[in-house]
Design a protein around this motif. Structure first.
Motif, PDB file in Angstrom:
ATOM      1  N   ASP A 251      -4.643   9.786  14.868  1.00  0.00           N
ATOM      2  CA  ASP A 251      -3.282   9.774  14.320  1.00  0.00           C
ATOM      3  C   ASP A 251      -3.075   8.528  13.459  1.00  0.00           C
ATOM      4  O   ASP A 251      -2.457   8.588  12.387  1.00  0.00           O
ATOM      5  CB  ASP A 251      -2.252   9.796  15.451  1.00  0.00           C
ATOM      6  N   LEU A 252      -3.574   7.397  13.932  1.00  0.00           N
ATOM      7  CA  LEU A 252      -3.441   6.150  13.178  1.00  0.00           C
ATOM      8  C   LEU A 252      -4.112   6.266  11.815  1.00  0.00           C
ATOM      9  O   LEU A 252      -3.540   5.881  10.788  1.00  0.00           O
ATOM     10  CB  LEU A 252      -4.081   5.000  13.968  1.00  0.00           C
ATOM     11  N   PHE A 253      -5.316   6.819  11.787  1.00  0.00           N
ATOM     12  CA  PHE A 253      -6.078   6.913  10.539  1.00  0.00           C
ATOM     13  C   PHE A 253      -5.613   8.049   9.632  1.00  0.00           C
ATOM     14  O   PHE A 253      -6.113   8.182   8.524  1.00  0.00           O
ATOM     15  CB  PHE A 253      -7.564   7.093  10.853  1.00  0.00           C
ATOM     16  N   SER A 254      -4.679   8.845  10.086  1.00  0.00           N
ATOM     17  CA  SER A 254      -4.212   9.968   9.266  1.00  0.00           C
ATOM     18  C   SER A 254      -3.268   9.527   8.159  1.00  0.00           C
ATOM     19  O   SER A 254      -2.977  10.295   7.237  1.00  0.00           O
ATOM     20  CB  SER A 254      -3.514  11.007  10.149  1.00  0.00           C
ATOM     21  N   ASP A 255      -2.787   8.289   8.236  1.00  0.00           N
ATOM     22  CA  ASP A 255      -1.850   7.788   7.221  1.00  0.00           C
ATOM     23  C   ASP A 255      -2.211   6.342   6.889  1.00  0.00           C
ATOM     24  O   ASP A 255      -1.819   5.427   7.608  1.00  0.00           O
ATOM     25  CB  ASP A 255      -0.420   7.888   7.749  1.00  0.00           C
ATOM     26  N   ILE A 256      -2.959   6.148   5.820  1.00  0.00           N
ATOM     27  CA  ILE A 256      -3.415   4.822   5.410  1.00  0.00           C
ATOM     28  C   ILE A 256      -2.506   4.281   4.304  1.00  0.00           C
ATOM     29  O   ILE A 256      -2.374   4.897   3.242  1.00  0.00           O
ATOM     30  CB  ILE A 256      -4.862   4.857   4.884  1.00  0.00           C
ATOM     31  N   PRO A 257      -1.857   3.147   4.519  1.00  0.00           N
ATOM     32  CA  PRO A 257      -1.014   2.564   3.465  1.00  0.00           C
ATOM     33  C   PRO A 257      -1.839   2.161   2.242  1.00  0.00           C
ATOM     34  O   PRO A 257      -3.063   2.029   2.306  1.00  0.00           O
ATOM     35  CB  PRO A 257      -0.413   1.329   4.155  1.00  0.00           C
ATOM     36  N   LYS A 258      -1.155   1.940   1.151  1.00  0.00           N
ATOM     37  CA  LYS A 258      -1.812   1.542  -0.094  1.00  0.00           C
ATOM     38  C   LYS A 258      -2.365   0.121  -0.019  1.00  0.00           C
ATOM     39  O   LYS A 258      -3.464  -0.161  -0.497  1.00  0.00           O
ATOM     40  CB  LYS A 258      -0.812   1.647  -1.249  1.00  0.00           C
ATOM     41  N   LEU A 259      -1.598  -0.781   0.608  1.00  0.00           N
ATOM     42  CA  LEU A 259      -1.967  -2.191   0.646  1.00  0.00           C
ATOM     43  C   LEU A 259      -2.725  -2.534   1.930  1.00  0.00           C
ATOM     44  O   LEU A 259      -2.373  -2.084   3.026  1.00  0.00           O
ATOM     45  CB  LEU A 259      -0.718  -3.062   0.548  1.00  0.00           C
ATOM     46  N   LEU A 260      -3.742  -3.373   1.785  1.00  0.00           N
ATOM     47  CA  LEU A 260      -4.563  -3.787   2.919  1.00  0.00           C
ATOM     48  C   LEU A 260      -3.729  -4.483   3.991  1.00  0.00           C
ATOM     49  O   LEU A 260      -3.894  -4.219   5.187  1.00  0.00           O
ATOM     50  CB  LEU A 260      -5.682  -4.713   2.437  1.00  0.00           C
ATOM     51  N   ILE A 261      -2.829  -5.374   3.577  1.00  0.00           N
ATOM     52  CA  ILE A 261      -2.051  -6.127   4.552  1.00  0.00           C
ATOM     53  C   ILE A 261      -1.149  -5.202   5.375  1.00  0.00           C
ATOM     54  O   ILE A 261      -0.963  -5.411   6.585  1.00  0.00           O
ATOM     55  CB  ILE A 261      -1.234  -7.243   3.863  1.00  0.00           C
ATOM     56  N   ASP A 262      -0.628  -4.155   4.758  1.00  0.00           N
ATOM     57  CA  ASP A 262       0.214  -3.200   5.478  1.00  0.00           C
ATOM     58  C   ASP A 262      -0.610  -2.425   6.509  1.00  0.00           C
ATOM     59  O   ASP A 262      -0.147  -2.150   7.624  1.00  0.00           O
ATOM     60  CB  ASP A 262       0.890  -2.236   4.508  1.00  0.00           C
ATOM     61  N   TRP A 263      -1.820  -2.048   6.126  1.00  0.00           N
ATOM     62  CA  TRP A 263      -2.714  -1.341   7.044  1.00  0.00           C
ATOM     63  C   TRP A 263      -3.090  -2.240   8.231  1.00  0.00           C
ATOM     64  O   TRP A 263      -3.090  -1.804   9.383  1.00  0.00           O
ATOM     65  CB  TRP A 263      -3.950  -0.877   6.312  1.00  0.00           C
ATOM     66  N   ASN A 264      -3.373  -3.507   7.952  1.00  0.00           N
ATOM     67  CA  ASN A 264      -3.754  -4.419   9.019  1.00  0.00           C
ATOM     68  C   ASN A 264      -2.606  -4.655  10.000  1.00  0.00           C
ATOM     69  O   ASN A 264      -2.816  -4.731  11.212  1.00  0.00           O
ATOM     70  CB  ASN A 264      -4.237  -5.744   8.436  1.00  0.00           C
ATOM     71  N   ILE A 265      -1.404  -4.772   9.478  1.00  0.00           N
ATOM     72  CA  ILE A 265      -0.245  -4.940  10.352  1.00  0.00           C
ATOM     73  C   ILE A 265      -0.032  -3.668  11.187  1.00  0.00           C
ATOM     74  O   ILE A 265       0.326  -3.730  12.361  1.00  0.00           O
ATOM     75  CB  ILE A 265       1.014  -5.284   9.530  1.00  0.00           C
ATOM     76  N   LYS A 266      -0.291  -2.535  10.577  1.00  0.00           N
ATOM     77  CA  LYS A 266      -0.159  -1.263  11.296  1.00  0.00           C
ATOM     78  C   LYS A 266      -1.173  -1.173  12.432  1.00  0.00           C
ATOM     79  O   LYS A 266      -0.832  -0.740  13.540  1.00  0.00           O
ATOM     80  CB  LYS A 266      -0.351  -0.102  10.316  1.00  0.00           C
ATOM     81  N   THR A 267      -2.424  -1.580  12.183  1.00  0.00           N
ATOM     82  CA  THR A 267      -3.438  -1.540  13.249  1.00  0.00           C
ATOM     83  C   THR A 267      -3.102  -2.544  14.351  1.00  0.00           C
ATOM     84  O   THR A 267      -3.378  -2.293  15.529  1.00  0.00           O
ATOM     85  CB  THR A 267      -4.849  -1.824  12.719  1.00  0.00           C
ATOM     86  N   LEU A 268      -2.503  -3.669  13.972  1.00  0.00           N
ATOM     87  CA  LEU A 268      -2.107  -4.660  14.974  1.00  0.00           C
ATOM     88  C   LEU A 268      -1.037  -4.091  15.898  1.00  0.00           C
ATOM     89  O   LEU A 268      -1.156  -4.174  17.136  1.00  0.00           O
ATOM     90  CB  LEU A 268      -1.581  -5.921  14.284  1.00  0.00           C
ATOM     91  N   LYS A 269       0.010  -3.530  15.331  1.00  0.00           N
ATOM     92  CA  LYS A 269       1.106  -2.994  16.140  1.00  0.00           C
ATOM     93  C   LYS A 269       0.621  -1.821  16.995  1.00  0.00           C
ATOM     94  O   LYS A 269       1.060  -1.663  18.150  1.00  0.00           O
ATOM     95  CB  LYS A 269       2.264  -2.578  15.234  1.00  0.00           C
ATOM     96  N   TRP A 270      -0.287  -1.024  16.458  1.00  0.00           N
ATOM     97  CA  TRP A 270      -0.879   0.093  17.215  1.00  0.00           C
ATOM     98  C   TRP A 270      -1.634  -0.433  18.425  1.00  0.00           C
ATOM     99  O   TRP A 270      -1.487   0.065  19.546  1.00  0.00           O
ATOM    100  CB  TRP A 270      -1.806   0.875  16.289  1.00  0.00           C
TER     101      TRP A 270
END
Length: 205
Positions: free
Chosen positions: A106-125
């Motif tokens: 589910d996490l990998f089904s929606d990848i943000p455009k910006l690297l920093i946004d993706w990293n923050i998303k993986t952190l909160k997950w």
């Protein structure tokens, strides 16, 4: 205690130990992008040893400092499939991989455009699945924190050696330090919090 961290791709265990024992987390969002760091890579334990999972980025003009928050993920490379395949191959036999597999997809089904946004998303997950609740704020200017720079640097030994826990392939390679928090999650599951709590005295203020 406030901890400053540069957002990284699936926070490593050493940084997670520091995070667990802080009162407030400040994410450094005004730094420049630096190569050879956890900003676009994490490490997992595989049958062949430590493996780096690298996120391809859209390269900008060389010779210039590029703000981290402007770095885009190269979406033309099929890195998502590769990373999910590598993670499954590494942890399919771990105690808790199957328990978290659906959440990972589910996490990998929606990848943000910006690297920093993706990293923050993986952190909160990661924090959500480990039941770690922290106050998280973003910096308003570049803070140049020494410990934050040490923690984000991938091409060096971790700034502390955590106690060992049971890892996949440990009988073959011994305990591997400095891996992604995915390693902790899939091997310890809900017990990860107990492990992190026990590492407190290793942190030097």
């Amino acid at each position: 205690m406030e901890l400053i961290l540069h957002p990284s791709y699936f926070i490593d265990v050493v940084s997670l130990v520091h995070l667990y024992h802080c009162n407030q987390l400040m994410l450094e969002t005004h730094d420049n992008y630096v190569k050879q760091t956890y900003r676009n890579r994490c490490y997992i334990a595989t049958a062949n040893g430590k493996l780096a999972l690298n996120i391809p980025i859209v390269h900008q003009k060389s010779g210039h400092s590029v703000p981290y928050k402007s770095i885009e993920i190269n979406q033309t490379d099929d890195w998502v499939t590769q990373h999910l395949k590598s993670i499954k191959s590494a942890y399919n036999s771990s105690p808790f991989y199957e328990y978290y597999e659906a959440d990972l997809h589910d996490l990998f089904s929606d990848i943000p455009k910006l690297l920093i946004d993706w990293n923050i998303k993986t952190l909160k997950w990661t924090l959500h699945l480990l039941h770690i609740t922290k106050s998280i704020i973003s910096s308003e200017e570049y803070l140049d924190d020494i410990r934050a720079r040490q923690l984000i640097t991938a091409k060096q030994n971790p700034i502390l050696s955590t106690h060992s826990y049971i890892q996949v392939f440990q009988e073959k390679h011994g305990f591997l330090n400095g891996l992604s928090a995915l390693d902790l999650l899939f091997n310890l599951g809900p017990s990860a919090g107990v492990y992190l709590k026990e590492q407190q005295y290793l942190i030097k203020e």
